[in-house]
Scaffold this active site. Structure first.
Site, PDB file in Angstrom:
ATOM      1  N   ASP B  53       0.647  -1.189  -0.017  1.00 27.08           N
ATOM      2  CA  ASP B  53      -0.131  -0.090  -0.180  1.00 27.08           C
ATOM      3  C   ASP B  53       0.591   1.235   0.012  1.00 27.08           C
ATOM      4  O   ASP B  53       2.005   1.176   0.426  1.00 27.08           O
ATOM      5  CB  ASP B  53      -0.848   0.084   1.342  1.00 27.08           C
ATOM      6  CG  ASP B  53      -2.343  -0.199   0.844  1.00 27.08           C
ATOM      7  OD1 ASP B  53      -2.667  -0.334  -0.190  1.00 27.08           O
ATOM      8  OD2 ASP B  53      -3.141  -0.427   2.029  1.00 27.08           O
ATOM      9  N   TYR B 111       6.243 -10.220   6.791  1.00 21.46           N
ATOM     10  CA  TYR B 111       6.028  -8.851   6.977  1.00 21.46           C
ATOM     11  C   TYR B 111       6.234  -8.429   8.472  1.00 21.46           C
ATOM     12  O   TYR B 111       6.307  -9.370   9.353  1.00 21.46           O
ATOM     13  CB  TYR B 111       4.528  -8.120   6.874  1.00 21.46           C
ATOM     14  CG  TYR B 111       4.028  -7.998   5.416  1.00 21.46           C
ATOM     15  CD1 TYR B 111       4.216  -6.713   4.791  1.00 21.46           C
ATOM     16  CD2 TYR B 111       3.560  -9.093   4.757  1.00 21.46           C
ATOM     17  CE1 TYR B 111       4.037  -6.622   3.387  1.00 21.46           C
ATOM     18  CE2 TYR B 111       3.068  -9.006   3.370  1.00 21.46           C
ATOM     19  CZ  TYR B 111       3.270  -7.692   2.720  1.00 21.46           C
ATOM     20  OH  TYR B 111       2.866  -7.349   1.410  1.00 21.46           O
TER      21      TYR B 111
END
Lengths: 252, 252
Positions: B53, B111
């Protein structure tokens, strides 16, 4: 008038250094405007512990100002921080004696120069460390760095541009360490000449490149010839990292 | 046509995410233009290993493209890097089999979400970690994080906005560690839903704030109710940190 000392931290990337300049955005100017808003519009004159250059950072920094405002010191950091951008942070405010002066009262300072020494650039170190792709031997760099320790005339490793009475300073330590791809050169002295740490680092790198030897450094200092030393490395790798005052509350 | 895989790193602060969008500057679009210049103007279509994002970073990232250009792979990183801004870096280029696809061939990903947990902001973590001033107990956060491990329907911790066939994923590990003022939540899974790591982090923080208990998490997942979980935390703390492929040269 109260005399108030601020303990600060700033990322210098966006600023034309500490010192107020007529047409440029500086750390000092940005803070003076913020403090004026908090202190009821009084004109504020901030004295810093040193003049960091454009793009140079401070992990710690002390500045002081005088004010008639009665705002409690423990409310000042939050109040000032609401008026400054995110890259300048006031960590603490302290009431100090009338005669305290952030630069005159400072006993010694430590600067750290960071070198990102890896074959490939790292986007997270842009403006934060000097990218040097050829492998550097930290033992050798350290031997060159150690040659700057002691009381010397440092005219060979400064840039002209500021008036100083003497170019003699005492360097308490100057050494190089490595943590993975990050090299750090740390210098502690009772005072620094203009661009001194960046010229010391450039000279240490010159030694690594075989352009001079660690043994040449005492002679270069003795002769005071700036052209015999190494270049001034870029500002983004330089951080003010420690300060010493008699009032230990200000040390960081 | 040759199929070429790139190993990348990027600081996502300045980009509207990975995926090409009509009017926004994206990491993929910036790279496609740079590669086209290097490959003689051919139109380049880059396939990334995931859609990060706006504001999300990648310490490692793999993307592939097909080209008729004969430029040797060992010259590609330097050639592409001369056409990209400093916040995107190509670390390595590799020739891969025709059927390789950066997203389809990816076995699992890790992540890391970083939280700067200190009373006072740190200007060096702006857009790099989420600032959380109230002290967090990492043991407790870790207990909440562990509740996300296993194969579950993760509909409760995703944002709507992308079409997926199934919301079931396997989380291999999810844990929290602290190093001084920096907390890290690491999640490894065979796939991630939209905003999943940021919603997991928000839920773990909700547990720290007493708004839910670690024991509530299995039930929240079972019910699939997004409103029962915590908020989606900001993008600047999120980094893609590890990738696994059958071709181990691509792992980072």
């Amino acid at each position: 008038m109260r005399n108030i000392a601020l303990k600060l931290m700033y990322n210098g990337t966006a600023y034309h250094g500490w010192q107020v300049q007529k047409n440029d955005v500086t750390v000092c100017g940005t803070l003076e405007r913020a403090i004026a808003m908090v202190c009821g519009g009084e004109a504020i004159h901030l004295t810093g512990c040193g003049r960091t250059d454009a793009g140079v950072h401070a992990e710690c920094y002390v500045a002081n100002f005088r004010t008639r405002s009665r705002i409690p010191v423990d409310r000042l950091p939050f109040a000032i921080n609401t008026h400054t951008p995110e890259d300048i942070v006031v960590r603490e405010a302290l009431e100090v004696p009338e005669e305290f002066n952030a630069i005159g009262s400072c006993l010694k300072k430590e600067y750290t120069y960071r070198i990102y020494n890896s074959r490939i650039k790292n986007p997270f170190y842009v403006n934060r460390a000097y990218f040097y792709p050829k492998h550097l031997d930290e033992e050798f760099l350290n031997r060159a760095a150690r040659a700057f320790e002691g009381t010397h005339d440092f005219a060979a490793v400064r840039s002209v541009g500021t008036d100083v009475k003497s170019t003699v300073r005492t360097v308490y330590y100057c050494y190089v360490t490595r943590q993975s791809d990050l090299l750090e050169l740390k210098v502690c002295a009772n005072g620094f000449l203009y661009n001194m740490v960046r010229a010391i680092t450039g000279t240490v790198l010159y030694a690594a490149e075989g352009k001079l030897t660690p043994e040449d450094i005492p002679l270069i200092l003795e002769r005071g010839d700036r052209t015999a030393a190494g270049p001034t490395v870029p500002p983004g790798g330089l951080y003010l990292t420690k300060l010493w005052y008699e009032d230990e509350r200000l040390n960081g």
